[in-house]
Design an enzyme around this catalytic site. Structure first.
Site: not given
Ligand SMILES: O=C(O)/C=C/C(=O)CC(=O)CC(=O)O
Ligand SMILES: [Ca+2]
Ligand SMILES: [Mg+2]
Length: 394
Positions: A106, A113, A179, A181, A213, A217, A220, A233, A237, A338
Site C-alpha cells: 500500500d 492525505h 481508506e 483507494e 483499506d 487508528r 496504528q 491495517k 482490506t 481526516e
Molecule cells: O502518516 C502516517 O503515519 C500514516 C499514514 C496512513 O495511515 C496512510 C496509509 O496507510 C497509506 C494511505 O492509505 O495513504
Molecule cells: Ca492505506
Molecule cells: Mg489493510
C-alpha cells in the site's frame, strides 16, 4: 438464445467489460465479464478452460497481447446472440475474490492525505517527511486478509496507548476508519533481480479495483514507530469484485500534478498515468465524501517502477494500492480521520454526529471514470459492514 440490451449510459457498456469471478447456486466459481446488468460466462462463450478457473490469475499470466485479443473477442461476442446458459442476471450470482492475491503493498501517494495525516499524527513536525516528494512511500500489507466486497469486517482488538495514558491497554479499536483507494493488479511480473520501468506499467498491469483499506487508528498510532503500519491495517482490506481492465482506462488517462522536485530518472514516465477517476464514499447510505483520483501526486506506473527498482520480483496477482485518495477540499477526504479532523469535527450521518465507525455501520466506496465511448465507465463498489469485536476476552 439471449441478446443483452445495454441501456444508453450504462456504466458497464462495451467500453468497460470488467472481469470477475462468479458462481450460481450449486456451481463452481468461474470467470465472467460484466455487461450492463448481466454476467457472461466466459468459459461457455469463448470455450477456453482458462476461464473455468476460480481466479483470474491464469488468464492474467497470459500477458498483454492475449488480454487485447480476448477483449476484442468479448466485444464481438457480447453484442451478438448468446446461449441462455452463458448469461446470468448480476443479482442472481455470488461474486468471489477475483484474484489470488500474491503480495499486497500500500502506497501513500496523495499529497493532501499525507499532509493531513502528518498534521494529525505528528503535530510537532513538518507534515510531509523529507523523502515524500522523492519517492512513493509505501509499506507491505497482508495479502491473506484481502477480501471481496460484501465480506463483514470484525472490529479488530489490539494494544493502544493515548499520549496521556500511563500504560498500553488491550481491547476493541475505538477509532476504526476507512481508506478509499484504487488498487492495481499485476498481470505479468518480472523476475527476481530485474526491474520494470514506469513505461512498462501499461503492458504488465492487468486492471484496477476499488479498495477500502480498513484502518484502526488507535492501534496504528501506538504500533507504527519506527517500522510503519502493521496490525492497525492487516486485519482486513476489501476490494471490489470487478477488475476494470487497464485497456478500458485509456480514456481516463490524465497528467499527474506537477512533480517538483523532478523525481530521479528511474521514476520518469514518458506519458504519465494520472487517472481521472471519481470516487464516492457512502456511510450508512449517505455520500459523505467524493475523493478525486486525478489529484494523486504519484502515478501507479511510478509505484510499479519503485516496487521493482531494487530487484524485487513482481508476480501475477500482486496488488498495489494507491493509498488514501484525498483531494484539496474537505468533502474530498478519503478517510474519516481526516474528514472529522481526528474525531474533533463530527460529520452528520442520518441526522447523527459521527466520527469513527460503530458496530453495524456499513461503508460502500464506488468509482467511475470517462470511458472511450464518451460516457462513463463504472468500477462498481466495495462494501463492508462492521461486526462487533470477537477477541476482546483475551
Ligand atoms: O502518516 C502516517 O503515519 C500514516 C499514514 C496512513 O495511515 C496512510 C496509509 O496507510 C497509506 C494511505 O492509505 O495513504
Ligand atoms: Ca492505506
Ligand atoms: Mg489493510
Amino acid at each position: 438464445m439471449t441478446e443483452i440490451a445495454i441501456p444508453a449510459g450504462s456504466p458497464f457498456g462495451t467500453d468497460n467489460l470488467p472481469y470477475g469471478v462468479f458462481s450460481t447456486p450449486g456451481t463452481e466459481p468461474r470467470v465472467g465479464v460484466r455487461v450492463a446488468d448481466s454476467v457472461v460466462d466466459l468459459a461457455v462463450v469463448l470455450g477456453d478452460a482458462v476461464f473455468a478457473r476460480p481466479t483470474l490469475n491464469a488468464f492474467m499470466a497470459q500477458g498483454y497481447d492475449r488480454w487485447v485479443e480476448v477483449r476484442r473477442r468479448i466485444t464481438e461476442v457480447v453484442t451478438g446472440v448468446l446461449p441462455d446458459e452463458a448469461v446470468h442476471a448480476v443479482g442472481d450470482v455470488t461474486l468471489h475474490l477475483p484474484v489470488d492475491i500474491a503480495d499486497y503493498v500500500d502506497f501513500y501517494a496523495s499529497e493532501h492525505h499525507a499532509t493531513n495525516l502528518g498534521r494529525l499524527f505528528r503535530p510537532d513536525s513538518a507534515p510531509l517527511m523529507p523523502n515524500w516528494k522523492h519517492l512513493p512511500v509505501g509499506y507491505h500489507g497482508r495479502a491473506g486478509s484481502v477480501v471481496v466486497s460484501g465480506t463483514d469486517i470484525v472490529r479488530p482488538c489490539g494494544q493502544r496507548k493515548a499520549p496521556g495514558d500511563p500504560a498500553p491497554v488491550f481491547g476493541p479499536s475505538t477509532r476504526l476508519d476507512i481508506e478509499a483507494e484504487l488498487g492495481f493488479l499485476v498481470g505479468t511480473g518480472s523476475p527476481l533481480g530485474s526491474s520494470l520501468t514506469a513505461d512498462d506499467f501499461g503492458r504488465h498491469v492487468f486492471g484496477a479495483v476499488v479498495v477500502n483499506d480498513w484502518s484502526a487508528r488507535d492501534i496504528q498510532a501506538w504500533e507504527y514507530v519506527p517500522l510503519g503500519p502493521n496490525l492497525g491495517k492487516s486485519f482486513a482490506t476489501s476490494i471490489s469484485p470487478w477488475v476494470v481492465p487497464l485497456l478500458a482506462l485509456e480514456g481516463a488517462r490524465v497528467p499527474t500534478p506537477e512533480q517538483d522536485p523532478a523525481p530521479l530518472p528511474y521514476l520518469a514516465e514518458t506519458r504519465p498515468w494520472g487517472l481521472d477517476v471519481d470516487l464516492a464514499v457512502e456511510w450508512n447510505g449517505e455520500v459523505v465524501t467524493r475523493p478525486p483520483y486525478r489529484s494523486m501526486y504519484w502515478s501507479p506506473a511510478q509505484m510499479l517502477a519503485h516496487l521493482t527498482i531494487n530487484g524485487a520480483p513482481a508476480r501475477t496477482g500482486d496488488l498495489f494500492a494507491s493509498g488514501t485518495v484525498s483531494g484539496p477540499d474537505k468533502d474530498q477526504r478519503g478517510a474519516f480521520i481526516e474528514l472529522t479532523w481526528g474525531g474533533r469535527e463530527p460529520v452528520t450521518v442520518a441526522g447523527e454526529p459521527r466520527t469513527f465507525l460503530l458496530d453495524g455501520d456499513e461503508v460502500a466506496i464506488s468509482a467511475t471514470a470517462p470511458g472511450a465511448g464518451g460516457g462513463r465507465i463504472g468500477f462498481g463498489e466495495v462494501r463492508g459492514r462492521i461486526l462487533p469485536a470477537t477477541q476482546a476476552h483475551r
